[in-house]
Write an enzyme that holds these catalytic residues in place. Sequence first.
Site, PDB file in Angstrom:
ATOM      1  N   ASN A  58     -35.397 -27.728  24.488  1.00  0.00           N
ATOM      2  CA  ASN A  58     -35.448 -28.565  23.287  1.00  0.00           C
ATOM      3  C   ASN A  58     -34.895 -27.444  22.187  1.00  0.00           C
ATOM      4  OD1 ASN A  58     -34.468 -31.041  21.453  1.00  0.00           O
ATOM      5  ND2 ASN A  58     -35.610 -32.053  23.106  1.00  0.00           N
ATOM      6  N   GLU A  74     -36.279 -35.760  30.728  1.00  0.00           N
ATOM      7  CA  GLU A  74     -36.901 -34.382  30.625  1.00  0.00           C
ATOM      8  C   GLU A  74     -38.404 -34.595  30.131  1.00  0.00           C
ATOM      9  OE1 GLU A  74     -33.993 -31.849  28.449  1.00  0.00           O
ATOM     10  OE2 GLU A  74     -32.638 -33.859  28.478  1.00  0.00           O
ATOM     11  N   HIS A 120     -32.937 -24.681  23.835  1.00  0.00           N
ATOM     12  CA  HIS A 120     -33.121 -24.566  25.152  1.00  0.00           C
ATOM     13  C   HIS A 120     -33.631 -23.094  25.563  1.00  0.00           C
ATOM     14  CE1 HIS A 120     -32.783 -28.604  25.982  1.00  0.00           C
ATOM     15  NE2 HIS A 120     -31.547 -28.681  26.571  1.00  0.00           N
ATOM     16  N   HIS A 152     -33.906 -29.962  33.797  1.00  0.00           N
ATOM     17  CA  HIS A 152     -32.612 -30.537  33.195  1.00  0.00           C
ATOM     18  C   HIS A 152     -31.813 -31.606  34.195  1.00  0.00           C
ATOM     19  CE1 HIS A 152     -29.496 -31.438  30.131  1.00  0.00           C
ATOM     20  NE2 HIS A 152     -30.449 -30.880  29.136  1.00  0.00           N
TER      21      HIS A 152
END
Length: 384
Positions: free
Chosen positions: A122, A349, A147, A218
Amino acid sequence: MLKVIFSPVRFRKTQLHKDMTHFKWLLIILALTIPVSCNSMQEKQESERSNKTGNFKEERFILKNNNGLEVSIIRYGASITHIYFPDRDGRVDDIVLGFDNPDEYMETKNPFFGCVVGRYANRIANARYILKNDTVQLTRKNSHSVHGGIQGFDKKEWDVKSYSDSTLVLYYLSIDGEEGFPGNLQTWITYSVTSNNELKIDYLATTDKPTPVNLTNHTYFNLSGKADSTILNHEVYINADHYTEVDESLLPTGNIREVKGSVMDFTTTKRIGDDLFKLENGFDHNWVLNKFGGRLSLAAVAYDPLSGRGVEVRTTQPGIQFYTGNFLSDSLVGKNGVRYQKHAGFCLETQHFPDSPNHLNFPSTILYPNDLYYETTLYTFFSK
């Protein structure tokens, strides 16, 4: 000697005592974490890779049970490329998005299909955080750290430590300063398939300097097995009464809001398409899971009425990012030449909250030397 942190954000003593299988495996992993210098760790990893034969991009590792569940994984990004599972009539289909050719996972068009995301999944706002009065600057991606940076864990070649018909253990050493993150971070990912139609993912990491760690997977699901369709008719339940509010850049404001009375309320099962278009860009938010401490507990359930396939998600993590493939488009050609349209897949996620290092009211994601990062997520597949 490593110590285990007994806190809501790290390894849990109660879970350790309840699961002796995990305990035995952790002893093996811990034996591999004898402190060595940065140079020797890097040299060891490079030596292991140079001694491998064949093309790592062509390697696939298949985990399966006797019920029709089969999971395919490649070393690049520790990525799940296929999950096969039967529908209510026994028809077996691939229920995740991805590419036919492993080379395609290395291309910039890859929207994180099936990969492990890290060192921090994130976002971290402005690609920086402050720890003990020191500002740490990370690699920027669209003004923020997203990420894990430009070359996150999804773009790394992971080493195989163990492999059987039901279990795969992958390892990656992220060296001090990679994408701006401090510390040499050793990470193990264990994928396991059980006779109960479970795909279990164990995340384990150690560091020699304080560093934020937030690992997730993911994978994009389309439980219908028809990748040319959307997931708008899929039904979803999320075990969360709250979510972390975000601004227009999808960065947390620091406020934790109630879902009740809003489009974010999935405490009663509903179709994804019921409220998705009430949001400008669809769902791409973090839900604060209803749980006490870090126990493995229910996070979400997704179900496709057409095929009868479903998946139940349990995790030790405090949050879950529900993403509805808002940025997919038919310019992206996936498996079997299928063009993945917008909302062709969804992600669940499990994670710690986005931008936690910059919000003291969020659970801490800082891993310290001599401590152990350990999180588990369990995907249980069913058909009815």
